[in-house]
Design a protein around this motif. Sequence first.
Motif, short mmCIF file in Angstrom:
data_model
loop_
_atom_site.label_atom_id
_atom_site.label_comp_id
_atom_site.label_asym_id
_atom_site.label_seq_id
_atom_site.Cartn_x
_atom_site.Cartn_y
_atom_site.Cartn_z
N ILE A 22 0.81 -1.22 0.00
CA ILE A 22 0.00 0.00 0.00
C ILE A 22 0.85 1.28 0.00
O ILE A 22 0.63 2.16 -0.83
CB ILE A 22 -1.00 0.01 1.18
CG1 ILE A 22 -1.99 -1.14 1.05
CG2 ILE A 22 -1.72 1.34 1.31
CD1 ILE A 22 -2.98 -1.04 -0.07
N PRO A 23 1.86 1.40 0.89
CA PRO A 23 2.61 2.66 0.92
C PRO A 23 3.36 2.97 -0.37
O PRO A 23 3.56 4.13 -0.70
CB PRO A 23 3.61 2.46 2.07
CG PRO A 23 3.02 1.38 2.91
CD PRO A 23 2.26 0.50 1.96
N THR B 42 -5.00 15.71 -6.73
CA THR B 42 -5.64 15.86 -5.42
C THR B 42 -6.30 14.55 -5.00
O THR B 42 -6.16 14.11 -3.85
CB THR B 42 -6.68 17.00 -5.44
OG1 THR B 42 -6.01 18.20 -5.87
CG2 THR B 42 -7.30 17.21 -4.10
N GLU B 43 -7.03 13.91 -5.92
CA GLU B 43 -7.66 12.63 -5.61
C GLU B 43 -6.62 11.55 -5.33
O GLU B 43 -6.82 10.72 -4.44
CB GLU B 43 -8.58 12.19 -6.76
CG GLU B 43 -9.87 12.95 -6.82
CD GLU B 43 -10.81 12.42 -7.90
OE1 GLU B 43 -10.57 11.31 -8.40
OE2 GLU B 43 -11.76 13.13 -8.21
N ASN B 44 -5.53 11.56 -6.07
CA ASN B 44 -4.47 10.58 -5.84
C ASN B 44 -3.93 10.70 -4.42
O ASN B 44 -3.74 9.70 -3.73
CB ASN B 44 -3.32 10.78 -6.82
CG ASN B 44 -3.69 10.44 -8.25
OD1 ASN B 44 -4.69 9.77 -8.50
ND2 ASN B 44 -2.91 10.91 -9.19
N GLN B 45 -3.67 11.93 -3.98
CA GLN B 45 -3.15 12.16 -2.63
C GLN B 45 -4.17 11.76 -1.57
O GLN B 45 -3.83 11.15 -0.56
CB GLN B 45 -2.73 13.61 -2.46
CG GLN B 45 -1.52 13.97 -3.30
CD GLN B 45 -1.23 15.46 -3.31
OE1 GLN B 45 -2.05 16.27 -2.91
NE2 GLN B 45 -0.04 15.81 -3.80
N LYS C 57 -3.78 8.76 1.19
CA LYS C 57 -3.94 9.04 2.62
C LYS C 57 -5.01 8.14 3.24
O LYS C 57 -4.80 7.56 4.31
CB LYS C 57 -4.32 10.51 2.81
CG LYS C 57 -4.52 10.91 4.24
CD LYS C 57 -4.90 12.40 4.32
CE LYS C 57 -5.20 12.76 5.75
NZ LYS C 57 -6.51 13.26 5.96
N GLU C 58 -6.13 7.98 2.55
CA GLU C 58 -7.21 7.15 3.07
C GLU C 58 -6.82 5.67 3.14
O GLU C 58 -7.19 4.97 4.08
CB GLU C 58 -8.48 7.34 2.24
CG GLU C 58 -9.11 8.70 2.45
CD GLU C 58 -10.33 8.95 1.59
OE1 GLU C 58 -10.61 8.13 0.68
OE2 GLU C 58 -10.98 9.98 1.80
N MET C 59 -6.09 5.21 2.16
CA MET C 59 -5.65 3.81 2.18
C MET C 59 -4.68 3.57 3.34
O MET C 59 -4.75 2.55 4.02
CB MET C 59 -4.99 3.43 0.85
CG MET C 59 -5.97 3.41 -0.31
SD MET C 59 -7.28 2.19 -0.10
CE MET C 59 -6.42 0.72 -0.60
N ASN C 60 -3.80 4.53 3.60
CA ASN C 60 -2.88 4.40 4.73
C ASN C 60 -3.63 4.44 6.06
O ASN C 60 -3.30 3.71 6.99
CB ASN C 60 -1.80 5.48 4.69
CG ASN C 60 -0.79 5.22 3.60
OD1 ASN C 60 -0.40 4.08 3.37
ND2 ASN C 60 -0.39 6.25 2.90
N GLU C 61 -4.65 5.29 6.14
CA GLU C 61 -5.48 5.35 7.35
C GLU C 61 -6.23 4.03 7.56
O GLU C 61 -6.33 3.54 8.69
CB GLU C 61 -6.46 6.51 7.28
CG GLU C 61 -5.82 7.86 7.45
CD GLU C 61 -6.78 9.02 7.22
OE1 GLU C 61 -7.99 8.79 7.00
OE2 GLU C 61 -6.31 10.17 7.26
#
Length: 119
Positions: free
Chosen positions: A54-55, A65-68, A72-76
């Motif tokens: 994932i990282p 913006t959507e990529n970032q 972030k959401e996947m890491n959360e």
Amino acid sequence: MHISQHYSKPDSDICRRNHTIYINTVGRFKDRIENLYFTYAFALSAFQRIQDDIPKFVYSTYNQTENQLLSKEMNELEDKLASSGFQPVKDEDLFTSITKQQFVNEIQPIFLNITRIIH
């Protein structure tokens, strides 16, 4: 319930929650609830299997913006799953009557694009 959270009547543009729809279509059927739970647990198990990747995954939605935000959401999600004590589905026990190769051979014609990746 999320299943009927954005329900709109055919003659209206207004979306609202409709618990009656949920109860009549899902809520009062034990097997449907169990299937939803299993599907959710199976999806989380699949996510857990790929969490080391994932990282370093590169998201490409053609919108930076959507990529970032997605990254972030996947890491959360990864952090929440790690701290939840979730036990993955033991999927190796699900298909004991056939081998992995037999399974792939059977589903490959149905899911051609996906099975090219796992084959």
